[in-house]
Design a protein around this motif. Structure first.
Motif, PDB file in Angstrom:
ATOM      1  N   ALA A 105     -50.110  43.164  19.517  1.00 49.30           N
ATOM      2  CA  ALA A 105     -49.749  42.429  18.305  1.00 49.30           C
ATOM      3  C   ALA A 105     -50.776  42.729  17.221  1.00 49.30           C
ATOM      4  O   ALA A 105     -51.957  42.902  17.503  1.00 49.30           O
ATOM      5  CB  ALA A 105     -49.683  40.931  18.576  1.00 49.30           C
ATOM      6  N   ALA A 106     -50.312  42.784  15.986  1.00 53.90           N
ATOM      7  CA  ALA A 106     -51.196  43.025  14.841  1.00 53.90           C
ATOM      8  C   ALA A 106     -51.022  41.885  13.845  1.00 53.90           C
ATOM      9  O   ALA A 106     -49.927  41.359  13.672  1.00 53.90           O
ATOM     10  CB  ALA A 106     -50.868  44.361  14.186  1.00 53.90           C
ATOM     11  N   LEU A 107     -52.114  41.527  13.183  1.00 55.37           N
ATOM     12  CA  LEU A 107     -52.091  40.438  12.215  1.00 55.37           C
ATOM     13  C   LEU A 107     -52.665  40.907  10.884  1.00 55.37           C
ATOM     14  O   LEU A 107     -53.616  41.704  10.869  1.00 55.37           O
ATOM     15  CB  LEU A 107     -52.925  39.257  12.720  1.00 55.37           C
ATOM     16  N   PRO A 108     -52.127  40.423   9.758  1.00 55.27           N
ATOM     17  CA  PRO A 108     -52.751  40.715   8.464  1.00 55.27           C
ATOM     18  C   PRO A 108     -54.178  40.186   8.445  1.00 55.27           C
ATOM     19  O   PRO A 108     -54.424  39.027   8.793  1.00 55.27           O
ATOM     20  CB  PRO A 108     -51.864  39.967   7.460  1.00 55.27           C
ATOM     21  N   GLU A 109     -55.118  41.011   8.042  1.00 56.10           N
ATOM     22  CA  GLU A 109     -56.528  40.629   8.125  1.00 56.10           C
ATOM     23  C   GLU A 109     -57.006  39.787   6.956  1.00 56.10           C
ATOM     24  O   GLU A 109     -58.117  39.241   6.985  1.00 56.10           O
ATOM     25  CB  GLU A 109     -57.393  41.894   8.222  1.00 56.10           C
ATOM     26  N   THR A 110     -56.185  39.664   5.921  1.00 56.73           N
ATOM     27  CA  THR A 110     -56.630  38.967   4.720  1.00 56.73           C
ATOM     28  C   THR A 110     -56.225  37.496   4.707  1.00 56.73           C
ATOM     29  O   THR A 110     -56.421  36.809   3.698  1.00 56.73           O
ATOM     30  CB  THR A 110     -56.055  39.656   3.473  1.00 56.73           C
ATOM     31  N   LEU A 111     -55.658  37.008   5.801  1.00 61.54           N
ATOM     32  CA  LEU A 111     -55.288  35.599   5.902  1.00 61.54           C
ATOM     33  C   LEU A 111     -56.262  34.863   6.809  1.00 61.54           C
ATOM     34  O   LEU A 111     -56.780  35.429   7.777  1.00 61.54           O
ATOM     35  CB  LEU A 111     -53.868  35.439   6.452  1.00 61.54           C
ATOM     36  N   LYS A 112     -56.481  33.595   6.503  1.00 61.77           N
ATOM     37  CA  LYS A 112     -57.289  32.749   7.368  1.00 61.77           C
ATOM     38  C   LYS A 112     -56.437  32.210   8.515  1.00 61.77           C
ATOM     39  O   LYS A 112     -55.205  32.216   8.447  1.00 61.77           O
ATOM     40  CB  LYS A 112     -57.874  31.585   6.558  1.00 61.77           C
ATOM     41  N   ILE A 113     -57.109  31.738   9.551  1.00 61.80           N
ATOM     42  CA  ILE A 113     -56.393  31.188  10.703  1.00 61.80           C
ATOM     43  C   ILE A 113     -55.403  30.113  10.264  1.00 61.80           C
ATOM     44  O   ILE A 113     -54.240  30.106  10.688  1.00 61.80           O
ATOM     45  CB  ILE A 113     -57.397  30.613  11.728  1.00 61.80           C
ATOM     46  N   LYS A 114     -55.847  29.193   9.424  1.00 60.27           N
ATOM     47  CA  LYS A 114     -54.975  28.111   8.959  1.00 60.27           C
ATOM     48  C   LYS A 114     -53.752  28.665   8.238  1.00 60.27           C
ATOM     49  O   LYS A 114     -52.625  28.169   8.425  1.00 60.27           O
ATOM     50  CB  LYS A 114     -55.750  27.175   8.040  1.00 60.27           C
ATOM     51  N   GLU A 115     -53.947  29.704   7.430  1.00 63.61           N
ATOM     52  CA  GLU A 115     -52.824  30.292   6.682  1.00 63.61           C
ATOM     53  C   GLU A 115     -51.837  30.972   7.621  1.00 63.61           C
ATOM     54  O   GLU A 115     -50.616  30.887   7.416  1.00 63.61           O
ATOM     55  CB  GLU A 115     -53.373  31.284   5.655  1.00 63.61           C
ATOM     56  N   MET A 128     -44.210  22.630  15.539  1.00 63.97           N
ATOM     57  CA  MET A 128     -45.217  21.761  16.135  1.00 63.97           C
ATOM     58  C   MET A 128     -46.222  21.356  15.065  1.00 63.97           C
ATOM     59  O   MET A 128     -46.519  22.141  14.152  1.00 63.97           O
ATOM     60  CB  MET A 128     -45.936  22.508  17.273  1.00 63.97           C
ATOM     61  N   ALA A 129     -46.730  20.141  15.138  1.00 63.09           N
ATOM     62  CA  ALA A 129     -47.704  19.650  14.164  1.00 63.09           C
ATOM     63  C   ALA A 129     -48.939  20.546  14.139  1.00 63.09           C
ATOM     64  O   ALA A 129     -49.407  21.003  15.188  1.00 63.09           O
ATOM     65  CB  ALA A 129     -48.102  18.217  14.500  1.00 63.09           C
ATOM     66  N   TYR A 130     -49.466  20.796  12.946  1.00 62.63           N
ATOM     67  CA  TYR A 130     -50.592  21.716  12.781  1.00 62.63           C
ATOM     68  C   TYR A 130     -51.785  21.318  13.649  1.00 62.63           C
ATOM     69  O   TYR A 130     -52.387  22.163  14.327  1.00 62.63           O
ATOM     70  CB  TYR A 130     -51.001  21.764  11.305  1.00 62.63           C
ATOM     71  N   GLN A 131     -52.143  20.040  13.622  1.00 60.61           N
ATOM     72  CA  GLN A 131     -53.309  19.585  14.373  1.00 60.61           C
ATOM     73  C   GLN A 131     -53.136  19.831  15.867  1.00 60.61           C
ATOM     74  O   GLN A 131     -54.084  20.202  16.572  1.00 60.61           O
ATOM     75  CB  GLN A 131     -53.558  18.098  14.104  1.00 60.61           C
ATOM     76  N   LYS A 132     -51.926  19.657  16.343  1.00 58.66           N
ATOM     77  CA  LYS A 132     -51.643  19.877  17.765  1.00 58.66           C
ATOM     78  C   LYS A 132     -51.775  21.351  18.113  1.00 58.66           C
ATOM     79  O   LYS A 132     -52.301  21.719  19.171  1.00 58.66           O
ATOM     80  CB  LYS A 132     -50.233  19.376  18.080  1.00 58.66           C
ATOM     81  N   VAL A 133     -51.325  22.221  17.223  1.00 63.70           N
ATOM     82  CA  VAL A 133     -51.407  23.665  17.447  1.00 63.70           C
ATOM     83  C   VAL A 133     -52.860  24.104  17.591  1.00 63.70           C
ATOM     84  O   VAL A 133     -53.224  24.805  18.538  1.00 63.70           O
ATOM     85  CB  VAL A 133     -50.726  24.459  16.304  1.00 63.70           C
ATOM     86  N   ILE A 134     -53.702  23.695  16.647  1.00 64.62           N
ATOM     87  CA  ILE A 134     -55.094  24.174  16.702  1.00 64.62           C
ATOM     88  C   ILE A 134     -55.863  23.551  17.866  1.00 64.62           C
ATOM     89  O   ILE A 134     -56.781  24.166  18.410  1.00 64.62           O
ATOM     90  CB  ILE A 134     -55.837  23.964  15.365  1.00 64.62           C
ATOM     91  N   GLU A 135     -55.470  22.349  18.267  1.00 61.95           N
ATOM     92  CA  GLU A 135     -56.123  21.734  19.425  1.00 61.95           C
ATOM     93  C   GLU A 135     -55.751  22.471  20.705  1.00 61.95           C
ATOM     94  O   GLU A 135     -56.610  22.735  21.553  1.00 61.95           O
ATOM     95  CB  GLU A 135     -55.750  20.256  19.519  1.00 61.95           C
ATOM     96  N   TYR A 136     -54.474  22.786  20.874  1.00 66.76           N
ATOM     97  CA  TYR A 136     -54.035  23.534  22.051  1.00 66.76           C
ATOM     98  C   TYR A 136     -54.745  24.889  22.124  1.00 66.76           C
ATOM     99  O   TYR A 136     -55.123  25.355  23.203  1.00 66.76           O
ATOM    100  CB  TYR A 136     -52.519  23.760  22.018  1.00 66.76           C
ATOM    101  N   ALA A 137     -54.905  25.531  20.976  1.00 66.94           N
ATOM    102  CA  ALA A 137     -55.499  26.873  20.945  1.00 66.94           C
ATOM    103  C   ALA A 137     -57.026  26.856  20.867  1.00 66.94           C
ATOM    104  O   ALA A 137     -57.655  27.917  20.951  1.00 66.94           O
ATOM    105  CB  ALA A 137     -54.931  27.656  19.767  1.00 66.94           C
ATOM    106  N   GLY A 138     -57.625  25.690  20.699  1.00 66.98           N
ATOM    107  CA  GLY A 138     -59.076  25.599  20.617  1.00 66.98           C
ATOM    108  C   GLY A 138     -59.638  26.237  19.364  1.00 66.98           C
ATOM    109  O   GLY A 138     -60.710  26.860  19.392  1.00 66.98           O
ATOM    110  N   LEU A 139     -58.956  26.046  18.228  1.00 65.55           N
ATOM    111  CA  LEU A 139     -59.351  26.701  16.974  1.00 65.55           C
ATOM    112  C   LEU A 139     -59.879  25.713  15.931  1.00 65.55           C
ATOM    113  O   LEU A 139     -60.006  26.069  14.758  1.00 65.55           O
ATOM    114  CB  LEU A 139     -58.153  27.462  16.384  1.00 65.55           C
ATOM    115  N   GLN A 140     -60.187  24.498  16.344  1.00 69.66           N
ATOM    116  CA  GLN A 140     -60.583  23.469  15.369  1.00 69.66           C
ATOM    117  C   GLN A 140     -61.786  23.885  14.540  1.00 69.66           C
ATOM    118  O   GLN A 140     -61.851  23.584  13.343  1.00 69.66           O
ATOM    119  CB  GLN A 140     -60.913  22.148  16.088  1.00 69.66           C
TER     120      GLN A 140
END
Length: 329
Positions: A105-115, A128-140
């Motif tokens: 998989a490739a991702l655009p490098e000019t975006l932040k994780i939140k974006e 899924m709610a944003y807060q739940k997504v980042i908690e599941y992924a450990g990206l807080q």
């Protein structure tokens, strides 16, 4: 669009999800796929149930990724039928209820994780709610970091986050913990178990057999495009009535394959492991051959040992059948 097949209660073909509360949400029936005349999958029958972790295991080239791509609708079958939520694989209603993390998989490098996450959320009617997504992924702690600044393991956590943005009821994870450190891997495992508890079906492929052992309700072993064994982790282990003898010995050049009942010999540093079909015979012969053996332990086969044994056993069976057919011909 109306579903082509009615969702059904899990049946005996899915031994780990035969509870009334679990339902078949995806199925493959007599699926065969070929590439340039070479069979990648042959006559695959499979049910995927809600609230289940299904691990598809096999060596490289066994057909795992091909099977996932067929269930996603990225590949067409040459024979058989595939249904996801009662719709054809790859159809819009199926896509809206599924998530996927693929090996490449490739991702655009000019975006932040939140974006990245907010963009993917916008693709789905009920994300899924944003807060739940980042908690599941450990990206807080890194949600404002650009994706080009992420390490391999951190990028993998972001890809996992994107796979669950749509609040999927069916989640495909192809080698999800590659590159993750121990802490991140355990966090991923907990997220998978939480999603399972909420009713999501997870299809997992992994080369970390400890991962499959910890997470899977059912395991399907693939070899050369065919299912050679299936069942719970306990059933897979119990299907191999072998034991492992582990010991340390001097590098004497001893041929341990000649010891009674030994079917496989492996070594790691100073340690030797013997897979034995009759532990009493093997121990007697070993102690005669190596009376000064040290650090001797005996244990039942784990999932990794069973996986290796079943692959070898199937290879020998196939070779024997081929030889017999050749003789008859």
């Amino acid at each position: 669009m109306q579903p082509s097949l009615t969702t059904q209660i899990c049946n005996e073909s899915a031994p780990a999800c035969n509870l009334p509360s679990r339902r078949v949400i995806a199925s493959a029936r007599s699926v065969t796929k070929r590439f340039n005349g070479k069979t990648a999958l042959h006559d695959i029958n499979l049910d995927i149930c809600s609230g289940q972790v299904l691990a598809i295991l096999g060596a490289n080239g066994a057909g795992k990724t091909t099977l996932i791509n067929i269930l996603l609708g990225r590949l067409n079958v040459d024979a058989g039928e595939v249904s996801v939520f009662g719709y054809p694989a790859g159809s819009l209603p199926a896509k809206r209820r599924a998530g996927v993390l693929l090996q490449v998989a490739a991702l655009p490098e000019t975006l932040k994780i939140k974006e990245h996450i907010q963009l993917f959320q916008s693709y789905y009617p009920q994300p899924m709610a944003y807060q739940k997504v980042i908690e599941y992924a450990g990206l807080q702690e890194m949600q404002h970091r650009y994706s080009k600044k992420l390490s391999g393991g951190e990028k993998q956590r972001l890809l996992f986050a994107l796979s669950i943005c749509g609040n999927p009821k069916l989640l495909f994870l192809d080698e999800p913990s590659v590159g993750m450190d121990v802490e991140a891997r355990k966090g991923l495992w907990q997220a998978i178990l939480d999603l399972k508890k909420s009713g999501t079906a997870i299809v997992l492929t992994t080369h970390y057999l400890e991962e499959a052992d910890r997470l899977a309700d059912e395991i399907v072993l693939l070899k050369q495009g065919e299912i050679i064994q299936r069942g719970t982790t306990s059933q897979i282990k119990a299907s191999v009535s072998h034991a492992i003898v582990r010991f340390s010995a001097n590098d004497s050049g001893t041929d341990y394959t000649t010891i009674a009942a030994v079917e496989r010999v492996t070594s790691s540093g100073k340690f030797i492991e013997l897979a034995s079909s009759d532990i009493n015979q093997t121990l007697k012969a070993l102690l005669i051959l190596e009376p000064q053996v040290q650090d001797l332990t005996v244990s039942n086969m784990g999932l990794e040992d069973a996986f290796l044994h079943l692959n070898q056993q199937n290879e020998h069976t196939t070779t024997g059948a081929t030889n017999k057919q050749g003789e008859q011909a």
